[in-house]
Design a protein around this motif. Structure first.
Motif, PDB file in Angstrom:
ATOM      1  N   SER A 104       5.122  -2.984  -0.837  1.00  0.00           N
ATOM      2  CA  SER A 104       5.159  -1.771   0.007  1.00  0.00           C
ATOM      3  C   SER A 104       6.385  -1.990   1.015  1.00  0.00           C
ATOM      4  O   SER A 104       6.721  -2.888   1.605  1.00  0.00           O
ATOM      5  CB  SER A 104       3.841  -1.684   0.730  1.00  0.00           C
TER       6      SER A 104
ATOM      7  N   TYR B  57       6.351  -0.671   3.718  1.00  0.00           N
ATOM      8  CA  TYR B  57       5.884  -0.688   5.122  1.00  0.00           C
ATOM      9  C   TYR B  57       4.888  -1.546   5.586  1.00  0.00           C
ATOM     10  O   TYR B  57       4.145  -1.634   6.413  1.00  0.00           O
ATOM     11  CB  TYR B  57       5.051   0.702   5.249  1.00  0.00           C
TER      12      TYR B  57
ATOM     13  N   GLN C 151       1.828  11.741  10.688  1.00  0.00           N
ATOM     14  CA  GLN C 151       2.356  12.712   9.845  1.00  0.00           C
ATOM     15  C   GLN C 151       1.129  12.784   8.604  1.00  0.00           C
ATOM     16  O   GLN C 151       0.566  11.992   8.250  1.00  0.00           O
ATOM     17  CB  GLN C 151       3.549  12.170   9.162  1.00  0.00           C
TER      18      GLN C 151
ATOM     19  N   PRO D  66      -0.257  13.536   4.693  1.00  0.00           N
ATOM     20  CA  PRO D  66       0.357  12.899   3.697  1.00  0.00           C
ATOM     21  C   PRO D  66       1.730  13.524   2.985  1.00  0.00           C
ATOM     22  O   PRO D  66       1.886  14.642   3.136  1.00  0.00           O
ATOM     23  CB  PRO D  66      -0.954  12.956   2.597  1.00  0.00           C
TER      24      PRO D  66
ATOM     25  N   ALA E  93       6.914  10.375   0.930  1.00  0.00           N
ATOM     26  CA  ALA E  93       7.062   8.911   1.538  1.00  0.00           C
ATOM     27  C   ALA E  93       5.897   8.181   2.054  1.00  0.00           C
ATOM     28  O   ALA E  93       5.899   7.099   1.882  1.00  0.00           O
ATOM     29  CB  ALA E  93       8.186   9.292   2.824  1.00  0.00           C
ATOM     30  N   HIS E  94       4.952   8.998   2.523  1.00  0.00           N
ATOM     31  CA  HIS E  94       3.733   8.409   2.992  1.00  0.00           C
ATOM     32  C   HIS E  94       2.706   8.692   2.133  1.00  0.00           C
ATOM     33  O   HIS E  94       2.190  10.003   2.694  1.00  0.00           O
ATOM     34  CB  HIS E  94       3.465   8.414   4.459  1.00  0.00           C
ATOM     35  N   TRP E  95       2.193   8.354   1.200  1.00  0.00           N
ATOM     36  CA  TRP E  95       1.414   8.968   0.412  1.00  0.00           C
ATOM     37  C   TRP E  95      -0.084   9.435   0.943  1.00  0.00           C
ATOM     38  O   TRP E  95      -0.621  10.151   0.593  1.00  0.00           O
ATOM     39  CB  TRP E  95       1.008   8.342  -0.767  1.00  0.00           C
TER      40      TRP E  95
ATOM     41  N   THR F  78       0.876   9.036   7.866  1.00  0.00           N
ATOM     42  CA  THR F  78       0.870   7.810   9.065  1.00  0.00           C
ATOM     43  C   THR F  78      -0.211   7.916  10.187  1.00  0.00           C
ATOM     44  O   THR F  78      -0.592   9.013  10.302  1.00  0.00           O
ATOM     45  CB  THR F  78       2.171   7.742   9.538  1.00  0.00           C
TER      46      THR F  78
ATOM     47  N   ARG G  88       2.471   3.883  11.493  1.00  0.00           N
ATOM     48  CA  ARG G  88       1.973   2.925  10.409  1.00  0.00           C
ATOM     49  C   ARG G  88       1.793   3.687   8.902  1.00  0.00           C
ATOM     50  O   ARG G  88       1.050   4.703   9.229  1.00  0.00           O
ATOM     51  CB  ARG G  88       1.269   1.969  10.731  1.00  0.00           C
ATOM     52  N   ASP G  89       2.147   3.402   7.816  1.00  0.00           N
ATOM     53  CA  ASP G  89       1.802   3.899   6.734  1.00  0.00           C
ATOM     54  C   ASP G  89       0.184   3.611   6.410  1.00  0.00           C
ATOM     55  O   ASP G  89      -0.188   2.223   6.395  1.00  0.00           O
ATOM     56  CB  ASP G  89       2.505   3.404   5.397  1.00  0.00           C
TER      57      ASP G  89
ATOM     58  N   THR H 252      -0.553   1.566   2.954  1.00  0.00           N
ATOM     59  CA  THR H 252      -0.414   0.074   3.042  1.00  0.00           C
ATOM     60  C   THR H 252      -1.546  -0.481   3.915  1.00  0.00           C
ATOM     61  O   THR H 252      -2.160  -1.541   3.356  1.00  0.00           O
ATOM     62  CB  THR H 252       0.900  -0.273   3.893  1.00  0.00           C
ATOM     63  N   ARG H 253      -1.750   0.114   5.207  1.00  0.00           N
ATOM     64  CA  ARG H 253      -2.958  -0.233   5.976  1.00  0.00           C
ATOM     65  C   ARG H 253      -4.285  -0.299   5.122  1.00  0.00           C
ATOM     66  O   ARG H 253      -4.854  -1.305   5.389  1.00  0.00           O
ATOM     67  CB  ARG H 253      -2.968   0.571   7.168  1.00  0.00           C
TER      68      ARG H 253
END
Lengths: 317, 314
Positions: free
Chosen positions: B63, B65, B77, B79, B82-84, B87, B92-93, B96-97
């Motif tokens: 990832s 991020y 943000q 979905p 860029a960030h499925w 954030t 933070r994404d 990924t988190r």
């Protein structure tokens, strides 16, 4: 039988004595107390308060004093609410009981009916979909499904209140009050019932399947009895027998509140009271509630054992 | 007549030798595994668990991020490509988190299961084997721990640990310990009950008559007989541990941020605006718990059918 009961009661009291020690020392060994919480007090005032609440006495002395009071039915004084704990319990426990009683009744009713139907039409589409539902119900965290339903039904759809027992500022009386409380109960009851029916349905289903294989069911069918009578009067009665033991275990659920659901739905029950006391370090209240749970659990187990013996004389404990 | 017997005889030797060869090749374990592999729902659960583990432990490495750096330019943000999964309030994404949180949640579930199974089995075995005073002490402690329902007991221990100001990076290990403290009494009771009935069986009398020592009796004759049961119970208890951990962490008494777990990610729902307007913050971790635990339960159920068909379904 009577020697068994006496032995059982003595053991029960010993267990509770052990539990009271465990509970007291767990809390007593925790650093920080209610007085520490208040930043505005001078050291002198804190010392005075500790004197009043008896927080500066030796541990063993505090334990015996506390236990003595508990034996007399006095759980002490809540520091946060400035009321006797028994008064608080008496006030909040019935809100918890209302929620628990309705959902327990629904849970058992649905579980028995669904269990019987699943066993009767085993491996049918109905049975399979119920099985999927059972697995779902056993696998979802209650706090998450609670939040999710609030979001779905209260925030997005706006058809049900998000929490509480009555609408804030409402002073409805009589029938209106009943309706209002009922409206607030829908979501929490729905969730407790949904989660509870899972494992219980599974339980009844397997016991019904077992019962329906027995010879007396074949005999009943051979006699030409109606299928309904065979199912409910012959098979179900026998399948219900082991379930008697579960009744006792419902005791803590009925009166001990549901910590997670009450917290999520802001229901003014005893579990919610308990969660609030954590942040306030109201140890007398926390100890009282934990002790109450221990008492309910031990009595519940005792009732279960007794009922089982009464229902099935073959059982020798 | 005699020719008939002569004709039969070689056939008989073949027919007895053939199945014998087959039986030799398939042990009880192999039969169970075969049975398990035929169970489609159980295998589906198993595959999902593998995929989940792979996603949580490997995917974050790829990832962009993964560093978890605060990036206020992209905070909160919804979905997007860029960030499925959008954030969070620190930019933070979330996806990924979520996967990084999965590492912790799965590890906690697995480790606390292993701990409680080991403690429960050892204590249960000791209690049933030596009986008398040892049995009394162990089982009375178990009874005592069982007088307080699991969740309040976990809350109490969690609150006490918060008072002891345990550093947040150690909370993780302590949560594993807490879950096993709560988990072992039931297991010890189960193991003890099973072993008590096993030791009355004929094969144990034979072991006694052969004069085997305690260690051999326990490890080569008694314990292998409860392995199937232990495997099933252990598998199913991972799901329970994951749910308990998430509940504790959600209420702020378990693993604490910045260490992410599925439970403390749902904590976002405690902020009104996040709860109402940013469901991507707290719904995905909840669904992750749900999907993982249901997969574990389906697999565990299949294991039960395969390993222990006589075992009563509860």
């Amino acid at each position: 039988m009577s020697t068994y009961v006496i032995r059982r009661i003595i053991y029960m009291l010993l267990t509770l004595l052990g539990a009271s020690m465990l509970i007291f020392f767990l809390y007593a060994l925790t650093p920080g107390d209610y007085v520490d919480n208040n930043m505005n007090m001078t050291e002198q005032r804190k010392a005075e308060l500790r004197e009043i609440y008896g927080l500066n006495k030796p541990l063993v002395e505090r334990y015996t004093a506390w236990l003595g009071n508990v034996l007399e039915g006095d759980f002490g004084y809540s520091l946060q609410h400035q009321k006797p704990i028994m008064t608080l319990f008496n006030h909040y426990i019935w809100n918890s009981f209302l929620l628990a009683a309705v959902s327990t009744f629904l849970t058992w009713f649905i579980a028995v009916v669904a269990g019987v139907l699943c066993a009767y039409k085993s491996q049918s589409i109905f049975d399979k979909s119920v099985t999927i539902f059972i697995f779902a119900a056993m696998s979802i965290p209650s706090f998450f499904i609670g939040l999710f339903f609030i979001k779905l039904f209260a925030v997005d759809a706006g058809i049900l209140p998000p929490g509480g027992m009555i609408t804030t500022g409402s002073n409805a009386e009589g029938w209106d009050y009943v309706l209002e409380v009922a409206e607030h109960m829908v979501l929490p009851v729905l969730i407790v019932t949904l989660l509870g029916t899972g494992s219980l349905t599974r339980y009844f289903r397997s016991h019904m399947l077992e019962a329906m294989k027995q010879d007396y069911v074949r005999t009943a069918r051979a006699k030409g009895l109606k299928e309904r009578v065979v199912l409910y009067r012959h098979a179900l009665r026998n399948a219900m027998l082991p379930a008697i033991t579960l009744i006792g275990f419902e005791l803590p659920t009925l009166f001990g509140g549901s910590i997670v659901i009450e917290k999520i739905f802001n229901w003014p029950g005893i579990g919610q009271l308990y969660m609030q006391s954590f942040t306030m370090r109201d140890y007398p209240l926390l100890m009282g509630f934990t002790m109450l749970l221990a008492i309910l659990t031990v009595i519940g187990t005792f009732i279960s054992d007794l009922l089982y013996r009464l229902a099935d004389p073959r059982v020798r404990l | 007549m005699s020719t008939a017997i002569e004709q039969l005889a070689p056939e008989q030797t073949i027919s007895t030798s053939r199945p014998a060869a087959v039986i030799e090749r398939s042990s009880l374990w192999q039969q169970s595994i075969k049975k398990l592999r035929r169970n489609r729902t159980a295998m589906l659960g198993f595959i999902f668990i593998i995929v989940m583990f792979a996603a949580c432990f490997i995917a974050p490495l790829f990832s962009p991020y993964a560093s978890g750096k605060v990036n206020l330019a992209v905070m909160n943000q919804a979905p997007s490509a860029a960030h499925w999964l959008g954030t969070d309030h620190l930019g933070r994404d979330v996806l990924t988190r979520l996967l990084q949180a999965g590492r912790i949640s799965l590890t906690v579930g697995l480790v606390s299961m292993i701990l409680s199974v080991v403690i429960g089995t050892v204590l249960g075995a000791i209690a049933s084997y030596y009986r008398g005073i040892v049995d009394q002490i162990i089982m009375r402690i178990a009874d005592l721990l069982m007088t307080i329902p699991n969740l309040p007991l976990l809350f109490i221990i969690g609150a006490i640990l918060s008072e002891w100001k345990v550093p947040t990076e150690y909370r993780l290990y302590i949560v594993m310990l807490m879950l096993s403290v709560v988990g072992w009494p039931g297991l010890a009771r189960l193991v003890r009950g099973e072993l008590l009935s096993l030791r009355e069986r004929d094969f144990m009398q034979a072991a006694e008559a052969l004069g085997l020592n305690d260690r051999r009796k326990l490890f080569t004759h008694l314990l292998p007989n409860i392995f199937p049961l232990l495997i099933v119970v252990a598998t199913l208890s991972i799901g329970g541990a994951i749910i308990s951990e998430s509940t504790l962490s959600y209420f702020g008494l378990g693993v604490m941020p910045p260490t992410p777990t599925w439970g403390n990610m749902i904590d976002a729902a405690n902020t009104l605006i996040d709860f109402e307007k940013r469901p991507w913050l707290w719904i995905p971790p909840g669904l992750a718990i749900f999907a993982t635990v249901i997969a574990i339960n389906l697999f565990g159920d299949g294991l039960r059918d395969a390993l222990d068909p006589k075992q009563e379904r509860r």
